[in-house]
Scaffold this motif. Structure first.
Motif, mmCIF file in Angstrom:
data_model
loop_
_atom_site.group_PDB
_atom_site.id
_atom_site.type_symbol
_atom_site.label_atom_id
_atom_site.label_comp_id
_atom_site.label_asym_id
_atom_site.label_seq_id
_atom_site.Cartn_x
_atom_site.Cartn_y
_atom_site.Cartn_z
ATOM 1 N N PHE A 192 33.311 40.926 37.504
ATOM 2 C CA PHE A 192 32.742 42.189 37.028
ATOM 3 C C PHE A 192 31.215 42.160 37.033
ATOM 4 C CE2 PHE A 192 30.944 44.643 33.516
ATOM 5 C CZ PHE A 192 31.398 45.920 33.834
ATOM 6 N N ALA A 193 30.620 41.030 36.643
ATOM 7 C CA ALA A 193 29.158 40.961 36.479
ATOM 8 C C ALA A 193 28.416 40.797 37.794
ATOM 9 C CB ALA A 193 28.787 39.817 35.525
ATOM 10 N N ILE A 194 29.135 40.439 38.870
ATOM 11 C CA ILE A 194 28.452 40.241 40.155
ATOM 12 C C ILE A 194 28.638 41.445 41.069
ATOM 13 C CG2 ILE A 194 28.597 37.738 39.985
ATOM 14 C CD1 ILE A 194 30.926 37.782 41.957
ATOM 15 N N THR A 195 28.935 42.609 40.491
ATOM 16 C CA THR A 195 29.190 43.826 41.281
ATOM 17 C C THR A 195 28.102 44.138 42.293
ATOM 18 O OG1 THR A 195 30.643 44.721 39.597
ATOM 19 C CG2 THR A 195 29.601 46.313 41.090
ATOM 20 N N PRO A 196 26.799 44.107 42.020
ATOM 21 C CA PRO A 196 26.121 43.925 40.739
ATOM 22 C C PRO A 196 25.742 45.284 40.126
ATOM 23 C CG PRO A 196 24.556 43.721 42.508
ATOM 24 C CD PRO A 196 25.888 44.049 43.155
ATOM 25 N N TRP A 197 25.187 45.216 38.883
ATOM 26 C CA TRP A 197 24.718 46.392 38.168
ATOM 27 C C TRP A 197 23.199 46.329 38.020
ATOM 28 C CZ3 TRP A 197 28.970 49.265 37.769
ATOM 29 C CH2 TRP A 197 30.213 48.627 37.641
ATOM 30 N N THR A 198 22.612 47.496 37.880
ATOM 31 C CA THR A 198 21.157 47.538 37.684
ATOM 32 C C THR A 198 20.769 47.957 36.274
ATOM 33 O OG1 THR A 198 21.035 49.845 38.448
ATOM 34 C CG2 THR A 198 20.735 48.099 40.096
ATOM 35 N N ASP A 199 21.738 48.479 35.519
ATOM 36 C CA ASP A 199 21.410 48.927 34.166
ATOM 37 C C ASP A 199 22.687 49.059 33.347
ATOM 38 O OD1 ASP A 199 19.481 49.985 32.166
ATOM 39 O OD2 ASP A 199 20.634 51.827 32.390
ATOM 40 N N VAL A 200 22.569 48.792 32.047
ATOM 41 C CA VAL A 200 23.660 49.033 31.105
ATOM 42 C C VAL A 200 23.075 49.833 29.945
ATOM 43 C CG1 VAL A 200 25.418 48.033 29.605
ATOM 44 C CG2 VAL A 200 24.777 46.859 31.729
ATOM 45 N N ARG A 201 23.635 51.007 29.715
ATOM 46 C CA ARG A 201 23.131 51.869 28.640
ATOM 47 C C ARG A 201 24.226 52.079 27.601
ATOM 48 N NH1 ARG A 201 23.385 57.343 28.010
ATOM 49 N NH2 ARG A 201 24.171 57.604 30.146
ATOM 50 N N TRP A 202 23.868 51.890 26.339
ATOM 51 C CA TRP A 202 24.822 51.983 25.233
ATOM 52 C C TRP A 202 24.669 53.307 24.497
ATOM 53 C CZ3 TRP A 202 27.832 47.583 23.463
ATOM 54 C CH2 TRP A 202 27.624 46.410 24.207
ATOM 55 N N GLU A 203 25.801 53.875 24.113
ATOM 56 C CA GLU A 203 25.818 55.029 23.215
ATOM 57 C C GLU A 203 26.810 54.729 22.095
ATOM 58 O OE1 GLU A 203 26.579 58.743 25.106
ATOM 59 O OE2 GLU A 203 24.748 58.682 26.340
ATOM 60 N N ASN A 204 26.295 54.283 20.968
ATOM 61 C CA ASN A 204 27.163 53.951 19.846
ATOM 62 C C ASN A 204 27.656 55.213 19.148
ATOM 63 O OD1 ASN A 204 27.078 51.007 19.737
ATOM 64 N ND2 ASN A 204 24.901 51.267 19.284
ATOM 65 N N GLU A 205 28.966 55.289 18.950
ATOM 66 C CA GLU A 205 29.501 56.331 18.093
ATOM 67 C C GLU A 205 29.203 56.007 16.640
ATOM 68 O OE1 GLU A 205 31.396 59.776 16.834
ATOM 69 O OE2 GLU A 205 30.707 59.167 18.828
ATOM 70 N N GLY A 206 29.164 54.715 16.369
ATOM 71 C CA GLY A 206 28.810 54.285 15.021
ATOM 72 C C GLY A 206 28.782 52.776 14.920
ATOM 73 N N VAL A 207 28.064 52.287 13.912
ATOM 74 C CA VAL A 207 27.994 50.859 13.593
ATOM 75 C C VAL A 207 28.301 50.723 12.099
ATOM 76 C CG1 VAL A 207 26.569 48.788 13.516
ATOM 77 C CG2 VAL A 207 26.241 50.440 15.363
ATOM 78 N N ILE A 208 29.289 49.913 11.768
ATOM 79 C CA ILE A 208 29.665 49.680 10.371
ATOM 80 C C ILE A 208 29.370 48.227 10.043
ATOM 81 C CG2 ILE A 208 31.518 49.672 8.670
ATOM 82 C CD1 ILE A 208 32.910 51.830 10.316
#
Length: 351
Positions: free
Chosen positions: A283-299
């Motif tokens: 999966f990690a050698i696809t490769p990717w150029t960016d990972v962006r997170w959108e948290n619905e929430g953090v508890i």
């Protein structure tokens, strides 16, 4: 503010008095009175407070230049040259958010901490480019002796995203160079002691950001023909709690072996090539150029935390980002490092 005259000053005064008496006995019945002059390089409390205020304004300025797309490296370099004594000699610099390279005795190490981007210090993400909008100092005390001074207290960094100020404890030492400019020669910053090692939301967000950068890095190493297995192993060691115990890892693109409770299973998912997991293609050698997170929430509850939301992986081939749903759980190991102990990823439901 506490100020000490110091043994050297006392001895100096005694020596001057003895000299005056000797001159009186040998040359004249009327001694010539000389007033000792205070060194022009003596530090004042006002100078220390002014430096602290200017230092904080400098940190804010670096972030402003970064946010406006300007030459923030030049701004950070000017900040270090102005405030730190690397031009004098050694500087004892222990920044807050550093573990792998805790002490920065070189200009390059300090610059990396402030702006990141130096491969020699991969843990640095640029403290000064967060950015911050304000730095407030609360000195517990300032002690001055001649051209040396130390201060201790707490300073508060207000983030531009509107969050609460970040509280940091500090110790600073100052001296003057040959031009009489006040310089920092010791800078020690630490988070306040927390007996429960409670996780903060900032730590969770920093781990998520670093995790994404790590995935991108593995792909870059692979594309450049480097040791991507070593890069992936370092990624797992850094972010996952296999050193603590079981990790509940359900990766996105796995069906035959859906759950990876071993280091080897996680490594296979990231880079493929393990005959025990023939479905893995890396999966990690696809490769990717960016990972962006959108948290619905953090508890967060003490030293445990969970988060849920979406993250988006941008492929290097220019296609649209891949949308993935996730649930993560975090805890600390014995060293206080935040670790992922549950990782569950799924493609969104489609009817």
């Amino acid at each position: 503010m506490k100020r000490f005259k110091g043994i050297s000053a006392i001895l100096g005064s005694a020596f001057l008095a003895m000299t005056l008496v000797a001159c009186s006995d040998s040359t004249s019945s009327e001694p010539v009175e000389e007033e000792p002059t205070e060194s022009t390089h003596d530090i004042t409390e006002e100078e220390v407070l002014e430096l602290q205020q200017s230092w904080g304004e400098g940190i804010v300025h670096i972030g402003e230049v970064y946010s406006e797309g300007g030459d923030y490296e030049a701004a950070a370099s000017e900040h270090i040259e102005r405030f730190y004594g690397y031009d004098i000699g050694n500087v004892l610099f222990k920044p807050t958010l550093a573990k792998e390279e805790r002490f920065r005795d070189t200009f390059e190490g300090a610059l990396s901490y402030f702006i990141g981007g130096n491969e020699a210090f991969p843990e640095d993400h640029g403290f000064a480019i967060v950015p911050w909008t304000d730095v407030q100092w609360e000195n517990e005390g300032v002690i001055i002796e001649g051209n040396k001074a130390v201060s201790m207290g707490v300073y508060y960094f207000t983030p531009a995203n509107g969050g609460d100020p970040v509280e940091v404890e500090y110790n600073f030492a100052y001296t003057k160079n040959n031009d009489g400019d006040l310089k920092i020669v010791l800078h020690g910053s630490h988070y306040p002691y927390n007996p429960t090692q409670e996780i903060t939301e900032e730590e969770v967000l920093e781990l998520q950001q670093s995790w994404g950068e790590g995935i991108v890095h593995i792909g870059e190493v692979y594309s450049e023909g480097g040791d991507y297995e070593a890069a992936a192993s370092e990624h797992i060691e850094r972010f996952y709690g296999y050193d603590i115990g079981n990790v509940l890892f359900k990766p996105t693109l796995a069906k035959e072996e859906r759950f990876r409770d071993t280091f080897e299973g996680a490594l296979s998912y990231f880079i493929g090539g393990n005959e025990a997991y023939p479905e893995d293609h890396g999966f990690a050698i696809t490769p990717w150029t960016d990972v962006r997170w959108e948290n619905e929430g953090v508890i967060i509850e003490g030293n445990k935390a969970v988060s849920m939301g979406m993250y988006y992986f941008t492929p290097a081939n220019g296609e649209e980002p891949v949308e993935v749903e996730y649930t993560f759980s975090y805890t600390r190991n014995d060293d206080g490092d935040l670790k992922i102990v549950l990782h569950s990823s799924h493609l969104p439901y489609s009817n």
